[in-house]
Design an enzyme around this catalytic site. Structure first.
Site, PDB file in Angstrom:
ATOM      1  N   PRO A 196      23.514   6.017 -39.874  1.00  0.00           N
ATOM      2  CA  PRO A 196      24.075   6.377 -41.174  1.00  0.00           C
ATOM      3  C   PRO A 196      24.070   7.888 -41.402  1.00  0.00           C
ATOM      4  CG  PRO A 196      22.137   4.958 -41.360  1.00  0.00           C
ATOM      5  CD  PRO A 196      22.139   5.556 -39.999  1.00  0.00           C
ATOM      6  N   LYS A 255      20.930  12.732 -46.087  1.00  0.00           N
ATOM      7  CA  LYS A 255      20.809  11.351 -45.611  1.00  0.00           C
ATOM      8  C   LYS A 255      19.608  10.640 -46.221  1.00  0.00           C
ATOM      9  CE  LYS A 255      22.776  13.070 -41.292  1.00  0.00           C
ATOM     10  NZ  LYS A 255      22.500  13.406 -39.883  1.00  0.00           N
ATOM     11  N   ARG A 295      16.079  -0.548 -34.622  1.00  0.00           N
ATOM     12  CA  ARG A 295      15.395   0.418 -33.749  1.00  0.00           C
ATOM     13  C   ARG A 295      14.081   0.948 -34.325  1.00  0.00           C
ATOM     14  NH1 ARG A 295      19.644   4.384 -30.949  1.00  0.00           N
ATOM     15  NH2 ARG A 295      17.812   4.850 -29.711  1.00  0.00           N
ATOM     16  N   ARG A 332      23.821  16.170 -27.321  1.00  0.00           N
ATOM     17  CA  ARG A 332      24.467  15.103 -28.088  1.00  0.00           C
ATOM     18  C   ARG A 332      25.846  14.833 -27.500  1.00  0.00           C
ATOM     19  NH1 ARG A 332      22.420  14.349 -33.148  1.00  0.00           N
ATOM     20  NH2 ARG A 332      23.235  12.268 -32.868  1.00  0.00           N
TER      21      ARG A 332
END
Length: 271
Positions: free
Chosen positions: A2, A60, A108, A260
């Site tokens: 997210p 976030k 996770r 990444r």
DNA sequence: GAAGACCTGCTA
DNA sequence: TAGCAGGTCTTC
């Protein structure tokens, strides 16, 4: 999973569900590490019987403001999400007054629930939220000129701007036609402006779509109602390595930037 | 910067 | 079965 749009969607739906102004009656935690350094019993004592005064988001982080100046800060990390219904990977359940139940799943187990009296100790480490007024052109422009870093890791740095993650960074850079390894203080003002507006555009579109769902599996992003967000094929860059660029139809490339996975159009986003 | 850690599920 | 994943943190 997210990023800002997904977290914003969850917060909006929690509000719509009427979570605010309800009292926390009980909590169950199946993965004690996520509430560290508190133990289950002390955590439970801290939040039970308090009222959820206000729900909000910063970057976030989901912020539960409770009565008696208490706060519960939740970070979903890679696979956390809330649901109205129980499921296999539930790590917590909250029972609210009026019989409202909230399930928290996180396959996770990276998510964090932080109880605190002092949310600033965490939130002050964040830069301005990407959709807030504080993330102004002036702020962006000045830091871009000042810093000497690759642009993609800079966008992912939450102390610069809060809320952007790997999907929306790739999307914004593709939209602005900027190579992710370009150094911030070498990007001209025109491109900076394109990037600044692209960031806003991709995040807003993300919210309109109730987030982005990439895969089909159970670890895939779902909103509070168990629904997927924008499907994979509406994403322009992220995960499209080997496919054709929707702008110039050349082949997209998967590269790594600061460890990444990153997808670019090597033609549109030439260095 | 890079690499490993934290975890589990999915895909190739 | 190996390798990868939407995030962050710690330690070079």
């Amino acid at each position: 999973m997210p990023e800002l749009p997904e977290v914003e969607t969850i917060v909006r739906q929690l509000k719509k569900r009427g979570v605010e102004n309800r009292q926390i009656l009980a909590v169950r935690i199946d993965w004690p590490k996520m509430i560290a350094p508190y133990s289950y019993s002390s955590f439970s004592k801290k939040i039970c019987n308090e009222k959820i005064v206000k729900l909000s988001r910063n970057g976030k982080w989901i912020i539960f403001e409770l009565s008696n100046n208490k706060f519960l800060l939740i970070h979903l990390r890679m696979s956390g999400s809330f649901s109205k219904k129980p499921s296999k990977y539930d790590r917590a359940e909250i029972l609210l007054s009026g019989g409202v139940k909230l399930y928290y799943k996180d396959s996770r187990k990276f998510g964090k629930w932080i109880f605190t009296y002092n949310p600033s100790s965490i939130l002050n480490k964040l830069g301005p939220d990407a959709l807030s007024k504080d993330f102004s052109w002036k702020y962006f422009h000045e830091l871009m000129n000042k810093k000497n870093r690759m642009i993609k890791p800079f966008l992912l740095d939450q102390s610069f701007v809060a809320g952007i993650g790997n999907i929306y960074a790739d999307e914004a850079l593709w939209l602005a036609k900027i190579h992710p390894k370009k150094i911030t203080n070498t990007i001209n003002e025109y491109d900076q402006k394109k990037l600044y507006s692209s960031i806003h555009e991709v995040l807003r579109i993300g919210i309109i779509n109730r987030g982005t769902s990439l895969g089909k599996g159970k670890s895939n992003y779902k909103d509070l109602n168990g629904k997927s967000g924008r499907p994979k094929d509406m994403v322009k860059a992220y995960g499209r390595g080997g496919k054709n660029c929707e702008r110039c139809s050349n082949k997209m490339e998967k590269i790594y930037v600061a460890q990444r996975g990153t997808t670019i159009c090597p033609i549109c986003q030439s260095f």
